[in-house]
Design an enzyme around this catalytic site. Sequence first.
Site, PDB file in Angstrom:
ATOM      1  N   GLU A 106       0.831  -1.206   0.000  1.00  0.00           N
ATOM      2  CA  GLU A 106       0.000   0.000   0.000  1.00  0.00           C
ATOM      3  C   GLU A 106       0.865   1.254   0.000  1.00  0.00           C
ATOM      4  OE1 GLU A 106      -3.298   2.135   2.887  1.00  0.00           O
ATOM      5  OE2 GLU A 106      -3.280  -0.058   2.747  1.00  0.00           O
ATOM      6  N   ASP A 134       4.801 -14.142  11.839  1.00  0.00           N
ATOM      7  CA  ASP A 134       3.460 -14.534  11.404  1.00  0.00           C
ATOM      8  C   ASP A 134       2.495 -13.363  11.567  1.00  0.00           C
ATOM      9  OD1 ASP A 134       0.992 -15.657  10.939  1.00  0.00           O
ATOM     10  OD2 ASP A 134       1.319 -17.414  12.204  1.00  0.00           O
ATOM     11  N   HIS A 194      -2.707  10.572   0.698  1.00  0.00           N
ATOM     12  CA  HIS A 194      -2.744   9.193   0.211  1.00  0.00           C
ATOM     13  C   HIS A 194      -2.772   9.137  -1.309  1.00  0.00           C
ATOM     14  CE1 HIS A 194      -3.558   4.895   0.428  1.00  0.00           C
ATOM     15  NE2 HIS A 194      -4.464   5.087  -0.517  1.00  0.00           N
TER      16      HIS A 194
END
Length: 579
Positions: A87, A283, A380
């Site tokens: 992202e 993980d 963004h």
Amino acid sequence: MRMSKTISGFSKLTKEEKIDWLAKSYFNNQPEITQTIKQYWNVDEKLQQLHDDFIENTISNFYMPYGVAPNFVINGRSYVIPMVVEESSVVAAASKVAKYWSTRGGFKTEVISTTKIGQVHFMYAGDKKELETYFNQQKTELRAATAPITKNMEKRGGGILDIQLVDKTDKLANYYQLHVTFETKDSMGANFINSCLEAIAKAFRKDDIEIVMSILSNYVPECLVRAEVSCKVSELGSKNPEKFSQKFEQAVKIAEIEPYRAVTHNKGIMNGIDAVVLATGNDFRAIEAGAHAYASKDGQYKSLTHCEVKDGIFRFWIEIPLALGTVGGLTALHPMAKLSLDMMQKPSARTLMQIIAAAGLAQNFAALRALTTKGIQHGHMKMHLMNILNQHKATNEEKEAVVAYFDDRTASHSAVVEKLNELRKPKVQWVDFLNEEEVRSTLANLKTDAKPLFGKMNGQQMVEHVSAVTQIANGNWNVDIYVSDEKSARRKPFLNSDSELQVGFKAPFLSEDPTPLKFNSMEEAVDDLIEQVQYFETVFNENPNRKVVHPFFGELDYEYWKKFQVKHFTHHFKQFGLV
């Protein structure tokens, strides 16, 4: 004949055979499919084999960007934090916030506890007191059953901390647990915990006890870390730090009571946390599950971060469970995971918990600062801009032009595509503003009171405006506006592009309404324009190194001023349909 899309013995096929079957069965044997799959293979065969062995039925690698966020100061120590994430804006936001807090005391972190949990789930229909008696008799034997497994862990200071019998029959008939707590030191400990639990279950089993399963829990509320930033409100640095701190605190409190907001709020935190967890071969799915369970521990899903503004001090912190390892598993096998840990100065599991918590807090601070100031999309979408341009195969020149155009505009996908399509239209018929004959000929039929196709100026006001802007380059009109080097560097590439000045473009030093006419006739205005253009040539010929600040593009030399003038003349000649 139609090929079957089911297959037996797929795992026994070679990698080439797997790809061949896949291409034939699901891609109509398109050669580019095989080519795409193979182009992501590593040229180092041993390294590729290492990756192939991580999971089953591997046919290729799936790349994710690996970035770094510098300038993190955590408990007085400087770090560069590796991040694996797809992202856009995540790494940039973390880096920016890290630098911001590095001058305000940095991140203060502490590990609250490191206990991990495993459970033996079983059914028992007999008398509870008899079960309790049996458990107490067997407790020593249960620990003894794990001795061969815990031996090495105990040498490192870890092992089994406690074993408890838990009655859950009020929730499910006949259901009990052996609730086991562990300390696994620098290992994440999943295999260690599960092996211990299976040994305990085997030793505990008897005729009237039915073992259902033995498994670790990824909910680790006692494996907890805290990270915090704080400073005086006056040191927050915005135009109105009091208002900013107030809105920021409100935004966090909203996430503490509104689950719809809290989920997105915590997702932003996990943007930073998951990226570092992935980079270190840990993980991330276990971390995600444990974090979101912890966010719901009070019966309602809430924010993982908290904020307080009190007595002129701004405090922002996170408490989050993070069960991590720095030895064993993928952290020991994946070369990039090992590199990540080396980059962070070979942290212990406890230190890694603190680093990752700081990354999550930084990410959340960045998101909330954007939301409570310019809005999240402003930053963004600017970061997403390059993804859109690459998706539409923009050239370097097109990228420069689009980035410059959106310097002071909010970018959206549709707006970027529209701008790109506009750039790709047939070339503009640019005005040669240095050609007196061409300029006079073009303006010959323009009337003083001519109506524009866009804007407010009449014909003569347009000519006088173009002449006045030329005077800035000539040094006859000093416009007192500062353009930072950073803005100038972003904007100037536009002048090298084939892009036009957009309808509605207005320099900040100009008033909303046209200025009154200076000359009595259009002829006088055109003569003045020609005179200014000639003087433009003269002053730069006399001093080839001359540079003059443009009110929007910053400091420009002769060549850049010429490029601007061509765009400016063309823009205004188009305003009256002259080109």
